[in-house]
Scaffold this motif. Structure first.
Motif, PDB file in Angstrom:
ATOM      1  N   PHE A 182      -8.991  12.068   2.946  1.00  0.00           N
ATOM      2  CA  PHE A 182      -7.842  11.306   3.416  1.00  0.00           C
ATOM      3  C   PHE A 182      -8.082  10.753   4.809  1.00  0.00           C
ATOM      4  O   PHE A 182      -9.018  11.149   5.503  1.00  0.00           O
ATOM      5  N   VAL A 183      -7.217   9.828   5.185  1.00  0.00           N
ATOM      6  CA  VAL A 183      -7.119   9.366   6.570  1.00  0.00           C
ATOM      7  C   VAL A 183      -5.689   9.634   7.002  1.00  0.00           C
ATOM      8  O   VAL A 183      -4.787   9.685   6.172  1.00  0.00           O
ATOM      9  N   VAL A 184      -5.497   9.798   8.309  1.00  0.00           N
ATOM     10  CA  VAL A 184      -4.170  10.115   8.820  1.00  0.00           C
ATOM     11  C   VAL A 184      -3.827   9.185   9.972  1.00  0.00           C
ATOM     12  O   VAL A 184      -4.698   8.796  10.744  1.00  0.00           O
ATOM     13  N   GLY A 185      -2.558   8.797  10.045  1.00  0.00           N
ATOM     14  CA  GLY A 185      -2.089   7.900  11.083  1.00  0.00           C
ATOM     15  C   GLY A 185      -1.860   6.501  10.547  1.00  0.00           C
ATOM     16  O   GLY A 185      -2.445   6.096   9.543  1.00  0.00           O
ATOM     17  N   MET A 186      -0.991   5.766  11.228  1.00  0.00           N
ATOM     18  CA  MET A 186      -0.602   4.432  10.758  1.00  0.00           C
ATOM     19  C   MET A 186      -1.777   3.462  10.703  1.00  0.00           C
ATOM     20  O   MET A 186      -1.975   2.786   9.702  1.00  0.00           O
ATOM     21  N   LYS A 187      -2.561   3.387  11.771  1.00  0.00           N
ATOM     22  CA  LYS A 187      -3.662   2.419  11.802  1.00  0.00           C
ATOM     23  C   LYS A 187      -4.720   2.728  10.760  1.00  0.00           C
ATOM     24  O   LYS A 187      -5.219   1.828  10.081  1.00  0.00           O
ATOM     25  N   GLU A 188      -5.079   3.988  10.615  1.00  0.00           N
ATOM     26  CA  GLU A 188      -6.082   4.364   9.616  1.00  0.00           C
ATOM     27  C   GLU A 188      -5.557   4.141   8.199  1.00  0.00           C
ATOM     28  O   GLU A 188      -6.291   3.729   7.306  1.00  0.00           O
ATOM     29  N   THR A 189      -4.274   4.408   8.004  1.00  0.00           N
ATOM     30  CA  THR A 189      -3.666   4.177   6.691  1.00  0.00           C
ATOM     31  C   THR A 189      -3.652   2.685   6.373  1.00  0.00           C
ATOM     32  O   THR A 189      -4.015   2.280   5.266  1.00  0.00           O
ATOM     33  N   GLU A 190      -3.269   1.867   7.343  1.00  0.00           N
ATOM     34  CA  GLU A 190      -3.285   0.409   7.152  1.00  0.00           C
ATOM     35  C   GLU A 190      -4.683  -0.077   6.806  1.00  0.00           C
ATOM     36  O   GLU A 190      -4.865  -0.899   5.909  1.00  0.00           O
ATOM     37  N   ALA A 205      -7.120   1.626   5.377  1.00  0.00           N
ATOM     38  CA  ALA A 205      -7.478   2.066   4.024  1.00  0.00           C
ATOM     39  C   ALA A 205      -6.825   1.180   2.961  1.00  0.00           C
ATOM     40  O   ALA A 205      -7.437   0.881   1.936  1.00  0.00           O
ATOM     41  N   ILE A 206      -5.589   0.739   3.211  1.00  0.00           N
ATOM     42  CA  ILE A 206      -4.904  -0.155   2.275  1.00  0.00           C
ATOM     43  C   ILE A 206      -5.624  -1.499   2.240  1.00  0.00           C
ATOM     44  O   ILE A 206      -5.917  -2.028   1.164  1.00  0.00           O
ATOM     45  N   GLU A 207      -5.941  -2.041   3.409  1.00  0.00           N
ATOM     46  CA  GLU A 207      -6.624  -3.336   3.487  1.00  0.00           C
ATOM     47  C   GLU A 207      -7.984  -3.315   2.797  1.00  0.00           C
ATOM     48  O   GLU A 207      -8.381  -4.290   2.162  1.00  0.00           O
ATOM     49  N   LYS A 208      -8.690  -2.194   2.914  1.00  0.00           N
ATOM     50  CA  LYS A 208     -10.021  -2.074   2.307  1.00  0.00           C
ATOM     51  C   LYS A 208      -9.955  -1.637   0.843  1.00  0.00           C
ATOM     52  O   LYS A 208     -10.987  -1.405   0.222  1.00  0.00           O
ATOM     53  N   GLU A 236       5.423  -2.471   2.420  1.00  0.00           N
ATOM     54  CA  GLU A 236       5.171  -3.808   1.873  1.00  0.00           C
ATOM     55  C   GLU A 236       3.701  -3.987   1.504  1.00  0.00           C
ATOM     56  O   GLU A 236       3.384  -4.551   0.460  1.00  0.00           O
ATOM     57  N   ALA A 237       2.802  -3.483   2.353  1.00  0.00           N
ATOM     58  CA  ALA A 237       1.366  -3.575   2.065  1.00  0.00           C
ATOM     59  C   ALA A 237       1.015  -2.782   0.805  1.00  0.00           C
ATOM     60  O   ALA A 237       0.232  -3.249  -0.033  1.00  0.00           O
ATOM     61  N   CYS A 238       1.610  -1.613   0.654  1.00  0.00           N
ATOM     62  CA  CYS A 238       1.368  -0.795  -0.550  1.00  0.00           C
ATOM     63  C   CYS A 238       1.902  -1.493  -1.784  1.00  0.00           C
ATOM     64  O   CYS A 238       1.240  -1.524  -2.825  1.00  0.00           O
ATOM     65  N   ALA A 266      -0.259   9.053   5.978  1.00  0.00           N
ATOM     66  CA  ALA A 266      -1.613   9.446   5.592  1.00  0.00           C
ATOM     67  C   ALA A 266      -1.919   8.758   4.268  1.00  0.00           C
ATOM     68  O   ALA A 266      -1.005   8.416   3.516  1.00  0.00           O
ATOM     69  N   ALA A 267      -3.192   8.552   4.008  1.00  0.00           N
ATOM     70  CA  ALA A 267      -3.596   7.938   2.744  1.00  0.00           C
ATOM     71  C   ALA A 267      -4.640   8.808   2.073  1.00  0.00           C
ATOM     72  O   ALA A 267      -5.633   9.192   2.695  1.00  0.00           O
ATOM     73  N   LEU A 268      -4.402   9.126   0.828  1.00  0.00           N
ATOM     74  CA  LEU A 268      -5.376   9.815   0.005  1.00  0.00           C
ATOM     75  C   LEU A 268      -6.344   8.749  -0.480  1.00  0.00           C
ATOM     76  O   LEU A 268      -5.922   7.732  -1.035  1.00  0.00           O
ATOM     77  N   LEU A 269      -7.636   8.937  -0.243  1.00  0.00           N
ATOM     78  CA  LEU A 269      -8.614   7.905  -0.555  1.00  0.00           C
ATOM     79  C   LEU A 269      -9.117   8.001  -1.984  1.00  0.00           C
ATOM     80  O   LEU A 269      -9.209   9.087  -2.556  1.00  0.00           O
TER      81      LEU A 269
END
Length: 110
Positions: free
Chosen positions: A11-19, A21-24, A46-48, A77-80
């Motif tokens: 996973f990644v944690v935090g808003m910027k890292e989550t953003e 991961a979504i973009e990538k 919205e991005a999700c 956080a985002a589960l990758l």
């Protein structure tokens, strides 16, 4: 999706890292804290939604931070997607990784 799945996955944690991961297109699921301010959570939601990534909002910032093993609260956080490959849940992971990349899907580089 549960906090246990987040805790045991990659996973990644935090808003910027989550953003990021979504973009990538590396996020399999995004956790956004239920007590997160709407002006912060809305762009992430919205991005999700536009990327078709499921969102979990049933946990607080404190719970997400604790699940990620940090001593501070975390708004997201985002589960990758790479968790399936890295954790060995997919037999023949390297073949699956290759096929998914060929099909346009993207796994996080390991």
């Amino acid at each position: 999706m549960t906090l246990e799945e987040l805790k045991s996955g990659t996973f990644v944690v935090g808003m910027k890292e989550t953003e990021r991961a979504i973009e990538k297109q590396e996020a399999a699921c995004v956790f956004i804290a239920s007590d997160c301010d709407e002006r912060i959570s809305r762009p992430l939601m919205e991005a999700c939604q536009s990327s078709g990534i499921p969102v979990e909002q049933g946990f607080t910032k404190k719970e997400i931070g604790r699940a990620c093993g940090i001593k501070v609260k975390a708004a997201s956080a985002a589960l990758l997607t790479s968790r399936y490959y890295l954790s060995g849940l997919c037999p023949g992971g390297s073949i699956i990784n290759f096929l998914l990349k060929k099909g346009g899907a993207h796994f996080a580089d390991n």
